[in-house]
Write a protein that holds these residues in place. Sequence first.
Motif, PDB file in Angstrom:
ATOM      1  N   ILE A 182       0.864  -1.416   0.201  1.00 53.66           N
ATOM      2  CA  ILE A 182      -0.100  -0.017   0.009  1.00 53.66           C
ATOM      3  C   ILE A 182       0.883   1.166  -0.119  1.00 53.66           C
ATOM      4  O   ILE A 182       0.550   2.117  -0.803  1.00 53.66           O
ATOM      5  CB  ILE A 182      -0.938  -0.159   1.154  1.00 53.66           C
ATOM      6  N   VAL A 183       2.132   1.174   0.973  1.00 50.86           N
ATOM      7  CA  VAL A 183       2.691   2.289   0.826  1.00 50.86           C
ATOM      8  C   VAL A 183       3.361   2.767  -0.253  1.00 50.86           C
ATOM      9  O   VAL A 183       3.390   3.928  -0.891  1.00 50.86           O
ATOM     10  CB  VAL A 183       3.708   2.274   2.000  1.00 50.86           C
ATOM     11  N   VAL A 184       3.996   1.670  -0.983  1.00 46.94           N
ATOM     12  CA  VAL A 184       4.784   1.872  -2.507  1.00 46.94           C
ATOM     13  C   VAL A 184       3.661   2.378  -3.542  1.00 46.94           C
ATOM     14  O   VAL A 184       3.907   3.002  -4.179  1.00 46.94           O
ATOM     15  CB  VAL A 184       5.388   0.451  -2.537  1.00 46.94           C
ATOM     16  N   LEU A 185       2.649   1.711  -3.322  1.00 46.41           N
ATOM     17  CA  LEU A 185       1.374   2.121  -4.569  1.00 46.41           C
ATOM     18  C   LEU A 185       1.204   3.658  -4.217  1.00 46.41           C
ATOM     19  O   LEU A 185       0.916   4.269  -5.227  1.00 46.41           O
ATOM     20  CB  LEU A 185       0.405   1.248  -4.338  1.00 46.41           C
ATOM     21  N   ILE A 186       0.787   3.940  -3.087  1.00 44.44           N
ATOM     22  CA  ILE A 186       0.557   5.400  -2.841  1.00 44.44           C
ATOM     23  C   ILE A 186       1.783   6.384  -3.192  1.00 44.44           C
ATOM     24  O   ILE A 186       1.754   7.422  -3.877  1.00 44.44           O
ATOM     25  CB  ILE A 186       0.319   5.698  -1.256  1.00 44.44           C
ATOM     26  N   LEU A 205      15.463   7.186  -5.935  1.00 44.75           N
ATOM     27  CA  LEU A 205      14.562   7.201  -4.955  1.00 44.75           C
ATOM     28  C   LEU A 205      13.455   6.130  -5.483  1.00 44.75           C
ATOM     29  O   LEU A 205      12.955   5.409  -4.805  1.00 44.75           O
ATOM     30  CB  LEU A 205      14.131   8.550  -4.787  1.00 44.75           C
ATOM     31  N   ASP A 206      13.233   6.565  -6.684  1.00 43.34           N
ATOM     32  CA  ASP A 206      12.141   5.450  -7.467  1.00 43.34           C
ATOM     33  C   ASP A 206      12.587   3.901  -7.382  1.00 43.34           C
ATOM     34  O   ASP A 206      11.760   3.114  -7.001  1.00 43.34           O
ATOM     35  CB  ASP A 206      11.892   5.797  -8.917  1.00 43.34           C
ATOM     36  N   ALA A 207      13.903   3.747  -7.563  1.00 42.06           N
ATOM     37  CA  ALA A 207      14.327   2.453  -7.510  1.00 42.06           C
ATOM     38  C   ALA A 207      14.328   1.540  -5.975  1.00 42.06           C
ATOM     39  O   ALA A 207      14.140   0.628  -6.137  1.00 42.06           O
ATOM     40  CB  ALA A 207      15.750   2.514  -8.108  1.00 42.06           C
ATOM     41  N   LEU A 208      14.665   2.529  -5.243  1.00 47.14           N
ATOM     42  CA  LEU A 208      14.494   2.053  -3.579  1.00 47.14           C
ATOM     43  C   LEU A 208      13.122   1.748  -3.313  1.00 47.14           C
ATOM     44  O   LEU A 208      12.952   0.509  -2.894  1.00 47.14           O
ATOM     45  CB  LEU A 208      15.094   3.323  -2.628  1.00 47.14           C
ATOM     46  N   PHE A 209      12.192   2.291  -3.631  1.00 52.36           N
ATOM     47  CA  PHE A 209      10.664   2.066  -3.504  1.00 52.36           C
ATOM     48  C   PHE A 209      10.171   0.941  -4.467  1.00 52.36           C
ATOM     49  O   PHE A 209       9.632   0.053  -3.991  1.00 52.36           O
ATOM     50  CB  PHE A 209       9.810   3.268  -3.879  1.00 52.36           C
ATOM     51  N   CYS A 210      10.811   0.828  -5.708  1.00 52.02           N
ATOM     52  CA  CYS A 210      10.782  -0.533  -6.478  1.00 52.02           C
ATOM     53  C   CYS A 210      11.205  -1.653  -5.821  1.00 52.02           C
ATOM     54  O   CYS A 210      10.561  -2.767  -5.725  1.00 52.02           O
ATOM     55  CB  CYS A 210      11.100  -0.039  -7.902  1.00 52.02           C
ATOM     56  N   ILE A 253      11.668  -2.188  -2.504  1.00 55.03           N
ATOM     57  CA  ILE A 253      10.567  -2.195  -1.398  1.00 55.03           C
ATOM     58  C   ILE A 253       9.475  -3.282  -2.067  1.00 55.03           C
ATOM     59  O   ILE A 253       8.796  -4.157  -1.510  1.00 55.03           O
ATOM     60  CB  ILE A 253      10.197  -1.082  -0.660  1.00 55.03           C
ATOM     61  N   ASN A 254       8.920  -2.719  -3.180  1.00 52.15           N
ATOM     62  CA  ASN A 254       7.761  -3.354  -3.804  1.00 52.15           C
ATOM     63  C   ASN A 254       8.073  -4.534  -4.236  1.00 52.15           C
ATOM     64  O   ASN A 254       7.091  -5.572  -4.099  1.00 52.15           O
ATOM     65  CB  ASN A 254       7.463  -2.303  -5.178  1.00 52.15           C
ATOM     66  N   CYS A 255       9.373  -5.018  -4.434  1.00 55.59           N
ATOM     67  CA  CYS A 255       9.672  -6.349  -4.821  1.00 55.59           C
ATOM     68  C   CYS A 255       9.243  -7.280  -3.786  1.00 55.59           C
ATOM     69  O   CYS A 255       8.718  -8.432  -3.967  1.00 55.59           O
ATOM     70  CB  CYS A 255      11.111  -6.506  -5.262  1.00 55.59           C
ATOM     71  N   HIS A 256       9.989  -6.834  -2.531  1.00 56.22           N
ATOM     72  CA  HIS A 256       9.650  -7.772  -1.326  1.00 56.22           C
ATOM     73  C   HIS A 256       8.031  -7.921  -1.107  1.00 56.22           C
ATOM     74  O   HIS A 256       7.707  -9.040  -1.027  1.00 56.22           O
ATOM     75  CB  HIS A 256      10.303  -7.179  -0.106  1.00 56.22           C
TER      76      HIS A 256
END
Length: 362
Positions: free
Chosen positions: A238-242, A268-273, A275-278
């Motif tokens: 949810i956090v990453v999608l937001i 920055l986008d890569a770091l959230f991506c 997190i999204n992978c996990h």
Amino acid sequence: MNDSKLLSDEKVNTGRQVELDIAKGLSIIFMIFLHTFYVASAFKSSFDPNLNFILMNLLGRPYAAVIFMFCMGVGIVYSRHSQWDVMIKRGVNLFLLGLLVNVFEYILPHFVAQSVLGNGTPFPIAGGLLLFCIDILAFAGLSFILMGILKKFEISNKQLIVIAFVMSILGSLLRGIDFGSPYINLFFAHFIGSAGGFTAFPLFNWFIFPVAGYVWGQYFIRAKDKNEFFKFWPRLLIVVLIYFVVSSVLWEGVLSKDVHFYYFINTLDALFCIINCHAVIGLCYWMSKHMPDSIIKVFTTLSSNINAIYIAQWFLIPLLIIDYHSRGIVFNDLTASIFSIFIIILATLIALGYKKLRTSKS
């Protein structure tokens, strides 16, 4: 829970991991839908903009290529052939396969469209330079070569993370640079997002994903309790999608209309991506507990043949769409979706046939 309770000193999750197979299977499905809609949109078509955004900007970006590359790094942990020289050799082979994909994706469709439609402009090839475009397999090849070199010098995980992070920052700062020559741009496109449209996945911007997957995989393979390991996946998802939505509204994020802000992804986008992978793999772990064996087998088949399926879909999509267009067929949401499913099935059958043929000759 501390690491000693969560992680074993020994490898626990060995062999095929269903959640990884599902994640990789979904990534190739999303990529095929993306590529089908993308190629069809170059011809006469009618797509709902909302569905188009979901397929091409959301599912086709952070939930497709990013997952593919992250899992590629995880696969190194599970591979029995992760010696540095073997990785370099595999990297060279993947890079050459990337050139083959470019023939199928750009060169061949350009001349077929000229022959069938009298118009090759839907597949511009920049005077032949797009033969050397850096797509996902070419990037994978460069990544394996670099990983092999770093492994030769026994680079630690911490050093590997620092290298990938620095590369990502440099890629972020240098993206879009124009060296004033298409040939120089093409050379540097292997490493950074230079001008000219010669690269989708430059090494500096994207190397962080296989590195993250490689480091993550060393923890995952020792996780004693997967429920505990993935317990935060819903909140993270949810956090990453937001973040994806907000970043694309307030500034140019990975869901931006301009695809180059995704292709030349910033740190920055890569770091959230990552997190999204996990989170996505955690979602796939949850899904695996509710799936029948027959569906899991489908994802295992897709995952274990993902490279061959990727190559086959780029042979099929452009040529079949040119043929359909020549017959006066206009693609819409329904027909393009059905066509995507057809391509998934046909590309998988081709991959399985190739695998069987190669096995029979060995």
